[in-house]
Structures are given as C-alpha cells and as structure tokens.
Enzyme design. Structure first.
Site, PDB file in Angstrom:
ATOM      1  N   CYS A  73      73.559  10.241   2.649  1.00 48.34           N
ATOM      2  CA  CYS A  73      74.777  11.662   2.696  1.00 48.34           C
ATOM      3  C   CYS A  73      75.322  11.619   2.671  1.00 48.34           C
ATOM      4  O   CYS A  73      75.724  12.411   1.659  1.00 48.34           O
ATOM      5  CB  CYS A  73      73.256  12.943   2.795  1.00 48.34           C
ATOM      6  SG  CYS A  73      73.236  12.827   4.294  1.00 48.34           S
ATOM      7  N   GLU A 111      65.287  11.070  -2.547  1.00 51.18           N
ATOM      8  CA  GLU A 111      66.158  12.397  -2.148  1.00 51.18           C
ATOM      9  C   GLU A 111      67.830  12.520  -1.923  1.00 51.18           C
ATOM     10  O   GLU A 111      68.189  11.142  -0.851  1.00 51.18           O
ATOM     11  CB  GLU A 111      65.292  12.452  -0.253  1.00 51.18           C
ATOM     12  CG  GLU A 111      65.592  13.727   0.199  1.00 51.18           C
ATOM     13  CD  GLU A 111      65.852  14.008   1.933  1.00 51.18           C
ATOM     14  OE1 GLU A 111      66.326  14.457   2.718  1.00 51.18           O
ATOM     15  OE2 GLU A 111      66.034  12.564   1.953  1.00 51.18           O
ATOM     16  N   ARG A 155      66.072  23.330   5.643  1.00 47.77           N
ATOM     17  CA  ARG A 155      66.302  22.426   5.112  1.00 47.77           C
ATOM     18  C   ARG A 155      66.346  21.987   3.669  1.00 47.77           C
ATOM     19  O   ARG A 155      64.973  22.089   3.141  1.00 47.77           O
ATOM     20  CB  ARG A 155      65.772  21.412   5.186  1.00 47.77           C
ATOM     21  CG  ARG A 155      66.402  19.705   5.749  1.00 47.77           C
ATOM     22  CD  ARG A 155      65.258  18.428   6.579  1.00 47.77           C
ATOM     23  NE  ARG A 155      66.259  17.088   6.783  1.00 47.77           N
ATOM     24  CZ  ARG A 155      67.194  16.687   7.954  1.00 47.77           C
ATOM     25  NH1 ARG A 155      67.578  17.806   9.051  1.00 47.77           N
ATOM     26  NH2 ARG A 155      67.245  16.466   7.415  1.00 47.77           N
ATOM     27  N   ARG A 157      67.361  20.361   0.177  1.00 47.23           N
ATOM     28  CA  ARG A 157      67.343  19.100  -0.177  1.00 47.23           C
ATOM     29  C   ARG A 157      67.408  18.492  -1.472  1.00 47.23           C
ATOM     30  O   ARG A 157      66.186  19.635  -2.806  1.00 47.23           O
ATOM     31  CB  ARG A 157      66.109  18.002   0.209  1.00 47.23           C
ATOM     32  CG  ARG A 157      66.910  18.125   1.868  1.00 47.23           C
ATOM     33  CD  ARG A 157      68.221  16.878   1.720  1.00 47.23           C
ATOM     34  NE  ARG A 157      67.884  16.443   3.346  1.00 47.23           N
ATOM     35  CZ  ARG A 157      69.062  16.786   4.639  1.00 47.23           C
ATOM     36  NH1 ARG A 157      69.955  18.776   3.804  1.00 47.23           N
ATOM     37  NH2 ARG A 157      69.624  16.752   5.460  1.00 47.23           N
TER      38      ARG A 157
HETATM   39  C1  LIG Z   1      69.001   9.917   5.335  1.00 41.23           C
HETATM   40  S1  LIG Z   1      68.612   8.584   5.479  1.00 41.23           S
HETATM   41  C2  LIG Z   1      66.195   8.312   5.552  1.00 41.23           C
HETATM   42  C3  LIG Z   1      66.149   8.648   6.749  1.00 41.23           C
HETATM   43  C4  LIG Z   1      64.519   8.390   5.994  1.00 41.23           C
HETATM   44  N1  LIG Z   1      64.022   9.497   4.368  1.00 41.23           N
HETATM   45  C5  LIG Z   1      63.548   9.046   6.974  1.00 41.23           C
HETATM   46  O1  LIG Z   1      62.372   9.854   6.395  1.00 41.23           O
HETATM   47  O2  LIG Z   1      63.758   9.073   8.596  1.00 41.23           O
HETATM   48  C6  LIG Z   1      68.922   7.228   5.436  1.00 41.23           C
HETATM   49  C7  LIG Z   1      69.101   6.099   6.651  1.00 41.23           C
HETATM   50  O3  LIG Z   1      69.927   4.984   5.632  1.00 41.23           O
HETATM   51  C8  LIG Z   1      69.987   4.194   6.472  1.00 41.23           C
HETATM   52  N2  LIG Z   1      71.226   3.194   5.904  1.00 41.23           N
HETATM   53  C9  LIG Z   1      72.667   3.492   5.896  1.00 41.23           C
HETATM   54  N3  LIG Z   1      73.204   2.775   5.310  1.00 41.23           N
HETATM   55  C10 LIG Z   1      72.216   1.535   5.074  1.00 41.23           C
HETATM   56  C11 LIG Z   1      71.984  -0.253   4.324  1.00 41.23           C
HETATM   57  N4  LIG Z   1      73.246  -0.311   4.093  1.00 41.23           N
HETATM   58  N5  LIG Z   1      70.861  -0.505   4.804  1.00 41.23           N
HETATM   59  C12 LIG Z   1      69.887  -0.246   4.686  1.00 41.23           C
HETATM   60  N6  LIG Z   1      70.027   1.410   5.251  1.00 41.23           N
HETATM   61  C13 LIG Z   1      71.183   1.963   5.675  1.00 41.23           C
HETATM   62  C14 LIG Z   1      70.555   4.732   7.563  1.00 41.23           C
HETATM   63  O4  LIG Z   1      70.185   4.181   9.375  1.00 41.23           O
HETATM   64  C15 LIG Z   1      69.069   5.692   7.316  1.00 41.23           C
HETATM   65  O5  LIG Z   1      68.358   5.526   8.665  1.00 41.23           O
END
Ligand SMILES: C[S@@+](CC[C@H](N)C(=O)[O-])C[C@H]1O[C@@H](n2cnc3c(N)ncnc32)[C@H](O)[C@@H]1O
Length: 313
Positions: A73, A111, A155, A157
């Site tokens: 995000c 999301e 929260r 979203r």
């Molecule tokens: C908003 S969180 C999503 C969390 C998930 N929906 C949960 O319930 O735990 C975004 C996630 O994207 C991951 N992320 C960021 N850049 C990424 C990439 N290039 N490839 C894979 N994952 C990535 C981060 O590590 C983070 O855990």
C-alpha cells in the site's frame, strides 16, 4: 477434495489464506518478498511461498480458481509519498495483471488502503479498475472497516472483487457488529510489554480515558485519544503509538487477534517481526465475509450458465 484452489500474492502471514480455508480453499501458490513472513507462512500452512513477485513467471503458477492479493500500500497511502504509479512499488499491481491474464481465474479479491479510492482524484483507482476490466472482469469495490466485522480495530480498507463473468452481480457484506477488547486482551502479560513509568505518567497527565479497557492512540502531533477499540495496526508505526490503558504495548498475540487470526496461528518469529506482520495483514473476518458473498455469486452464476471450468465451487 478442495472446494476451490487459490493463489495468495503478497501473502504476508496469510490473512486471505485463513479466510479461504474456512470455505474449503486449497492454496497452490503464494509469494512474499519478506523472509520472516515466508517462514511464518510455511510454519502455519505447510507451503513455502516464493519470494519477489517480479521474479515470478506467470506460466509457472499452477491452475487455480481464485486469486487473492493484498498488494503493497505504500505508494497510495497518505503515509507514503503519494507518487502512486510513479513509485516503483506501484508497478507491482502490473504483476497482478500479468498473473491474472495468464490464468484468467473465475474470481479475484484485492485489498489496499482506504486512500486508494481518493488517490490522485480517483484516477489511480480508475486506472486499476480499467486494467482489470480490460481483462474481461466485472469489478466491484468498496471501503470496508474491520470494526464492522467482529474485530475491535478501526481498519478501513479498499476491497476490489472481480468476476470473470460480465453478468455477475455482487453485494458487499453488510456490517456484522464489533467485537470487544475483552476477548482480545491477554490476562497475563510479560513485563517487557509495559512502558516505563516515565512514559506512562506522561500519558496519564495528558489524557483521561472514558474506557477501560481502552486503547490509547498517540498521533504524529502527540495528541492522545482512547477508544474501546484499537486504531489501525501499522507495520512501520512507532513503538508506543498504541498502548493498552496507557500502560503497555499490545502483545504479538493480541495484534494477531485484532486481525482475526485464531490462537492456533503459531508465532515462530521475533516480537518485532510478528508486530510488523500483524500490522501488514488483512483482517481475516472482513475478507471472510467478502469471500463468502463472492463464492455465493460464483455458485449462483455456475448454476445459471454452467460455466465452471474445473474445480467446482
Ligand atoms: C499489505 S501486505 C499483505 C499482507 C497479507 N495480505 C497478510 O494478510 O498478511 C503486502 C506484502 O507484500 C510483500 N511484498 C512487497 N513487495 C513484494 C514483492 N516484490 N514481491 C512479493 N511480495 C512483496 C510485503 O513483504 C508484504 O508482506
């Protein structure tokens, strides 16, 4: 046999995964760039997520019915720099598009932060929806609040639901009521979670709460407010921004509970890793309610047009 198969992109610790397994979903692919989140995911679901999504070739992802993605995000958040698609991380959305294009699943649920809706006067969301609609999806979006889905956490979203069926009809779930903090807070809390007497005294001098238990929230300008629920957990927030009764931090277990993770979720990471993971997660109860309605629509449309391809919902 699974009711449906799914992929969990940017999986974190699996908020979507928790929701999907309630309805008989089976995960066939997950990815997250964060090593500790991958370790926690493996420990809890027995699936080792792949790493960086930009290194994933969509062709290598097995067939699946449903795609979930809580894409990062930062580019859209008011806490970020508001660069949106100009920020390199914003382009991770395009990885979702290429993955959807390859498999064209029946359903996706995405999301992101609430601010996505108003970002760049709505243009960012419009281009996101346009890109999804160009793939042949009918999309629905709404800002939902975890507070309305049995969790004492404010929260909000943006949720985007898409059906590979232009006749799809979908209503977001109605509010289902708030949970109480009593069901979240641990009774026996380790001393390491308590703030110093100095910090606690300063908080007490600055604020009198109408709620006990209550979660005290200090904003960036130092203003303190308190509520019988938590403000949104945040991965990168300062250490003391949320305090139970002005005296202690939330424990990692309490943070997971605030996101709807069951106590059967095993904590294998350090406190700070788990705080970050919980702060990033999608509220399980909220996306469960959305998924339930979306699966009903899939069932309804599969009865009316016999269009289901493989696994049956
Ligand atoms: C908003 S969180 C999503 C969390 C998930 N929906 C949960 O319930 O735990 C975004 C996630 O994207 C991951 N992320 C960021 N850049 C990424 C990439 N290039 N490839 C894979 N994952 C990535 C981060 O590590 C983070 O855990």
């Amino acid at each position: 046999m699974a009711e449906f198969t799914f992929v969990d992109l940017f999986c974190g610790i699996g908020g979507f995964h928790q929701a999907a397994i309630k309805f008989g979903g089976e995960c066939v692919f997950a990815c997250d760039i964060d090593e500790s989140a991958r370790a926690a995911y493996y420990a809890n679901y027995g699936i080792m997520p792949e790493g960086d999504i930009t290194k994933t070739n969509p062709v290598d992802i097995p067939h699946y019915d449903v795609l979930f993605a809580g894409f990062p995000c930062q580019p859209f958040s008011i806490m970020g720099n508001r660069l949106g698609f100009n920020d390199m991380r914003g382009t991770l959305f395009f990885n979702i598009i290429t993955i959807l294009k390859e498999n064209q699943p029946k359903l996706f649920i995405l999301e992101n932060v609430k601010q996505l809706v108003g970002h760049n006067n709505g243009k960012t969301l419009r281009s996101i929806l346009g890109a999804l609609e160009n793939l042949g999806y009918k999309t629905f979006h709404k800002v939902l609040n975890a507070l309305d889905f049995g969790l004492p956490q404010k929260r909000e979203r943006t949720i985007i639901v898409g059906f590979d069926n232009l006749n799809a009809d979908f209503c977001f779930p109605a509010p289902q009521g708030r949970g109480s903090l009593d069901g979240i807070l641990e009774k026996d809390v380790d001393a390491k979670h308590f703030v110093s007497d100095h910090i606690s005294r300063k908080r007490m001098q600055a604020h009198k709460s109408a709620f006990s238990p209550g979660i005290w929230h200090e904003n960036k300008s130092g203003h303190i407010s308190s509520y019988p629920f938590s403000c949104a957990l945040r991965a990168g927030a300062s250490y003391n921004y949320l305090l139970v009764d002005g005296r202690r931090r939330l424990t990692p277990r309490e943070m997971l509970r605030l996101q709807g993770f069951p106590d059967s979720f095993e904590i294998i990471c350090t406190d700070s890793q788990t705080r970050k993971q919980a702060g990033n997660a999608v509220p399980v109860n909220m996306v469960s309610a959305v998924l339930k309605e979306a699966l009903k629509e899939l069932q309804r449309s599969s009865k009316t047009n016999g269009k289901l391809k493989q696994a049956s919902l």
